[in-house]
Design an enzyme around this catalytic site. Sequence first.
Site, short mmCIF file in Angstrom:
data_model
loop_
_atom_site.label_atom_id
_atom_site.label_comp_id
_atom_site.label_asym_id
_atom_site.label_seq_id
_atom_site.Cartn_x
_atom_site.Cartn_y
_atom_site.Cartn_z
N CYS A 158 -36.28 -21.74 -14.91
CA CYS A 158 -34.16 -21.26 -14.41
C CYS A 158 -33.68 -22.03 -14.36
O CYS A 158 -33.47 -22.66 -14.42
CB CYS A 158 -35.44 -21.58 -12.85
SG CYS A 158 -34.73 -20.73 -11.39
N CYS A 203 7.79 -21.27 -29.38
CA CYS A 203 8.35 -22.34 -30.43
C CYS A 203 6.93 -22.28 -30.67
O CYS A 203 6.16 -23.33 -30.16
CB CYS A 203 9.36 -22.50 -30.81
SG CYS A 203 9.68 -23.65 -32.15
#
Length: 350
Positions: A158, A203
């Site tokens: 689990c 840029c």
Amino acid sequence: MKNQTNDPNSAQPPGGRGSAGVVVVALIGDDGGPTRPEQNPRVVKSDAEWLAQLGEEAFRITRRAGTERPFCGLLLDNKEQGVYFCVCCSLPLFASNAKFQSGTGWPSFFQPFARENVAELEDRSHGMIRTEIECARCSGHLGHVFEDGPPPTGLRYCLNSEALTFVNDVEIARRRLRGAVGEQIVEPTGGRVLERATFGAGCFWGVQSEFDALPGVVRSWVGFMGGKTEDPTYREVCSEETGHAEVVHLEYDPAQVRYEALLELFWAAHDPTQVDRQGPDVGSQYRTVIFTHSAEQLRLAEVSRTRLAASGAHRRPIATVIEEAGKFYPAEEYHQKYLAKRGMNTCRLR
Ligand SMILES: [Zn+2]
């Protein structure tokens, strides 16, 4: 069922269970299955390092034995074929062919990827006696194992989704192709898995230098993505006729830095409300865009954008577009590490 005897009540530092040194674990072989178990260095980090790598929620679960709320985990309903790796150290832990619907609200498996990779120890917290499971290489808490699973093992591992990173089979096969620019790879030793990320934030010179400063970013390139022209030149992209955006393309080690941290840096590195420009740089090649390389990146990017929009950090709407990654075209060598070559670390006007 135990192969480790630890007193869970003793105050052991997280990540420090057992002795330092080496462990014996299986990695992924060429056939996609486990290799023969081999010696591997134990992964030990400080709490500060784990927290920086994982973020608060995954840290709470993996390094503080926390549990995520049922039916909330991101991997609960994942039905893709692939492998679930340790979110902390990228050790392969479970394969999709052992996953089953347990109805408990947590991802469940009837066996681990390799028996050696998942360590078991007695957990007497909350007035119960349970068997805790943890990653054998980094001692990250994974969940528990119970004896009410389906055949052939009768076991139910689990898991917390937050303890796992999923990589599908196609991606795992692709990562074996080594050497090509921008390709992800699986290192045969250490099981280190690199992932890709691509961002357009104006840029590209300055954005690249900001990402390069982030620990866990292994390699980076500047270039173009999202347009139609093959192998575009910088000059062609500047003409705005190619449709490409200037982008920074990264390979990062998810065991050192999570995609969420890359997203945070992306948001901070530019103004995501500007449309087709960043400050003095005007044109669609400067658009703000996240190119995603997986369904998981897509989901995380969308969550992150929604969160930013709701945070009130920006007055204007977020203009950032999220698109599936296309082919990446590196820019000319002249542009790579442009600022670093010139001893600068930003080209932003402040
Ligand atoms: Zn681990």
